[in-house]
Design a protein around this motif. Structure first.
Motif, mmCIF file in Angstrom:
data_model
loop_
_atom_site.group_PDB
_atom_site.id
_atom_site.type_symbol
_atom_site.label_atom_id
_atom_site.label_comp_id
_atom_site.label_asym_id
_atom_site.label_seq_id
_atom_site.Cartn_x
_atom_site.Cartn_y
_atom_site.Cartn_z
ATOM 1 N N UNK A 187 0.827 -1.202 0.000
ATOM 2 C CA UNK A 187 0.000 0.000 0.000
ATOM 3 C C UNK A 187 0.865 1.257 0.000
ATOM 4 N N UNK A 188 0.581 2.134 -0.953
ATOM 5 C CA UNK A 188 1.188 3.464 -0.974
ATOM 6 C C UNK A 188 0.399 4.319 0.008
ATOM 7 N N UNK A 189 0.732 4.203 1.266
ATOM 8 C CA UNK A 189 -0.038 4.844 2.332
ATOM 9 C C UNK A 189 0.878 5.166 3.500
ATOM 10 N N UNK A 190 0.443 6.090 4.328
ATOM 11 C CA UNK A 190 1.101 6.332 5.601
ATOM 12 C C UNK A 190 2.452 7.016 5.554
ATOM 13 N N UNK A 191 2.898 7.478 4.395
ATOM 14 C CA UNK A 191 4.249 8.030 4.318
ATOM 15 C C UNK A 191 4.391 9.353 5.046
ATOM 16 N N UNK A 230 9.747 12.569 -0.116
ATOM 17 C CA UNK A 230 8.941 11.352 -0.132
ATOM 18 C C UNK A 230 8.761 10.751 -1.527
ATOM 19 N N UNK A 231 8.777 11.571 -2.553
ATOM 20 C CA UNK A 231 8.529 11.070 -3.908
ATOM 21 C C UNK A 231 9.486 9.943 -4.325
ATOM 22 N N UNK A 232 10.770 9.977 -3.932
ATOM 23 C CA UNK A 232 11.645 8.856 -4.311
ATOM 24 C C UNK A 232 11.181 7.509 -3.764
ATOM 25 N N UNK A 233 10.450 7.503 -2.642
ATOM 26 C CA UNK A 233 9.946 6.238 -2.100
ATOM 27 C C UNK A 233 8.851 5.665 -3.001
ATOM 28 N N UNK A 234 8.034 6.524 -3.593
ATOM 29 C CA UNK A 234 7.042 6.059 -4.565
ATOM 30 C C UNK A 234 7.752 5.439 -5.768
ATOM 31 N N UNK A 235 8.787 6.116 -6.253
ATOM 32 C CA UNK A 235 9.532 5.608 -7.405
ATOM 33 C C UNK A 235 10.142 4.245 -7.102
ATOM 34 N N UNK A 236 10.716 4.113 -5.914
ATOM 35 C CA UNK A 236 11.341 2.836 -5.543
ATOM 36 C C UNK A 236 10.294 1.738 -5.390
ATOM 37 N N UNK A 237 9.124 2.085 -4.855
ATOM 38 C CA UNK A 237 8.040 1.106 -4.719
ATOM 39 C C UNK A 237 7.565 0.643 -6.091
ATOM 40 N N UNK A 238 7.454 1.572 -7.036
ATOM 41 C CA UNK A 238 7.055 1.209 -8.391
ATOM 42 C C UNK A 238 8.069 0.265 -9.028
ATOM 43 N N UNK A 239 9.326 0.544 -8.819
ATOM 44 C CA UNK A 239 10.363 -0.319 -9.381
ATOM 45 C C UNK A 239 10.331 -1.705 -8.747
ATOM 46 N N UNK A 247 7.685 -3.277 -6.899
ATOM 47 C CA UNK A 247 6.434 -4.043 -6.953
ATOM 48 C C UNK A 247 5.722 -3.958 -8.304
ATOM 49 N N UNK A 248 5.856 -2.829 -8.996
ATOM 50 C CA UNK A 248 5.092 -2.610 -10.211
ATOM 51 C C UNK A 248 3.667 -2.207 -9.884
ATOM 52 N N UNK A 249 2.975 -1.538 -10.807
ATOM 53 C CA UNK A 249 1.620 -1.039 -10.535
ATOM 54 C C UNK A 249 0.618 -2.123 -10.163
ATOM 55 N N UNK A 250 0.801 -3.339 -10.667
ATOM 56 C CA UNK A 250 -0.162 -4.411 -10.416
ATOM 57 C C UNK A 250 -0.104 -4.941 -8.991
ATOM 58 N N UNK A 251 0.903 -4.524 -8.222
ATOM 59 C CA UNK A 251 0.968 -4.934 -6.811
ATOM 60 C C UNK A 251 1.068 -3.717 -5.888
ATOM 61 N N UNK A 252 0.606 -2.584 -6.360
ATOM 62 C CA UNK A 252 0.562 -1.376 -5.537
ATOM 63 C C UNK A 252 -0.847 -0.821 -5.506
ATOM 64 N N UNK A 253 -1.204 -0.202 -4.388
ATOM 65 C CA UNK A 253 -2.524 0.411 -4.269
ATOM 66 C C UNK A 253 -2.453 1.655 -3.394
ATOM 67 N N UNK A 254 -3.257 2.643 -3.740
ATOM 68 C CA UNK A 254 -3.308 3.876 -2.960
ATOM 69 C C UNK A 254 -4.129 3.664 -1.691
ATOM 70 N N UNK A 255 -3.631 4.242 -0.580
ATOM 71 C CA UNK A 255 -4.394 4.283 0.660
ATOM 72 C C UNK A 255 -4.157 5.613 1.352
#
Length: 287
Positions: free
Chosen positions: A194-198, A212-221, A223-231
């Motif tokens: 979950x892309x949440x709580x940052x 904080x934005x670099x953490x989103x980039x690293x999460x995308x790299x 997990x990929x979009x198919x295993x990420x979700x906004x919270x």
């Protein structure tokens, strides 16, 4: 594809029930219910939200399930059950009529020894029961126990596991450190994040988007979009910012992605992993 906030909370506040809400969190020391969240969901085009437990209580789980039956936009519940209890199978069977129950979570981060708790034989047996029954399990740990979480996840691969709040990274140590920590978990195809709580993980709640934005980039790299979700992590996010700021931060982080990738993170991943259905709730944005 419906747009889903995959992580928020409701509660009727009582100090005895929510001891983790201390004096520094006065904004949280009040009731939060669906009518308070609904305008925020509508403003940002969300169809609904997953309500997640906030205390280790089956009483709260039943209250959340009741809200899901009574309130538009509560599209699923991640409740609490004692997964170490020998009666877990019976409790799951008793809750089977509640179609809104989509997963279970325990606040492992609050255990005296989170790594030891994850390795308990009773927890191991409970996880087997839970996964075979088709329920998602959400992992709530901090960056200190991501290695233990990865070992735990590797042992339980019969159904989806979801890491909450990116594993609560140590923002001050930077994204490279977190990317190394998260790699073993992300390598497991049955683990989502979950892309949440940052914003509340930033020291003192004083965050900057650029940090904080670099953490989103690293999460995308990882997990990929198919295993990420906004919270949103509403209302806990109010400790460091408002709902609009949380949404806008994620919008900025995802702005370079294609439409299909964005749709996955804004709802498709949660829809698929939690097995949500159109008939399971009333959209708050279909007005």
């Amino acid at each position: 594809m419906p747009r889903i906030d995959a992580h928020q909370h409701y509660w009727r506040y009582h100090p005895r029930h929510y001891p983790w809400i201390d004096e520094r969190m006065r904004v949280l020391r009040q009731d939060f219910d669906p009518p308070r969240l609904r305008p925020l969901l509508q403003e940002h085009g969300f169809d609904g939200a997953l309500a997640v437990q906030a205390r280790p209580s089956e009483e709260e789980t039943l209250a959340l399930l009741a809200l899901a039956e009574q309130s538009e936009g509560v599209c699923g519940v991640v409740g609490w059950l004692d997964i170490a209890a020998p009666q877990l199978a019976q409790r799951l069977e008793a809750l089977r009529p509640y179609s809104a129950l989509r997963g279970v979570r325990h606040q492992v981060q609050d255990e005296a020894d989170p790594a030891a708790w994850l390795a308990r034989p009773e927890v191991e047996r409970g996880m087997q029961t839970l996964q075979r029954a088709g329920y998602v399990y959400e992992i709530l740990v901090t960056h200190r126990h991501l290695a233990a979480a990865a070992a735990f996840a590797a042992r339980h691969d019969e159904h989806w596991l979801v890491l909450d709040h990116l594993g609560k990274p140590d923002i001050a140590r930077g994204v490279r450190h977190w990317a190394q920590q998260i790699r073993p978990l992300a390598a497991l195809p049955h683990v989502a994040c979950k892309l949440s709580g940052l914003i509340t993980e930033a020291p003192g709640g004083r965050w900057r988007a650029e940090e904080l934005l670099p953490f989103f980039d690293a999460a995308l790299e990882a997990f990929g979009p198919e295993r990420l979700m906004f919270g949103s992590d509403w209302p806990v996010c109010l400790l460091a910012g408002d709902y609009r700021q949380v949404v806008q931060l994620c919008e900025r982080a995802l702005s370079t992605l294609g439409a299909a990738e964005q749709a996955a993170i804004w709802g498709g991943t949660a829809w698929r992993i939690y097995g949500l259905t159109e008939s399971g709730y009333g959209s708050v944005s279909a007005r």
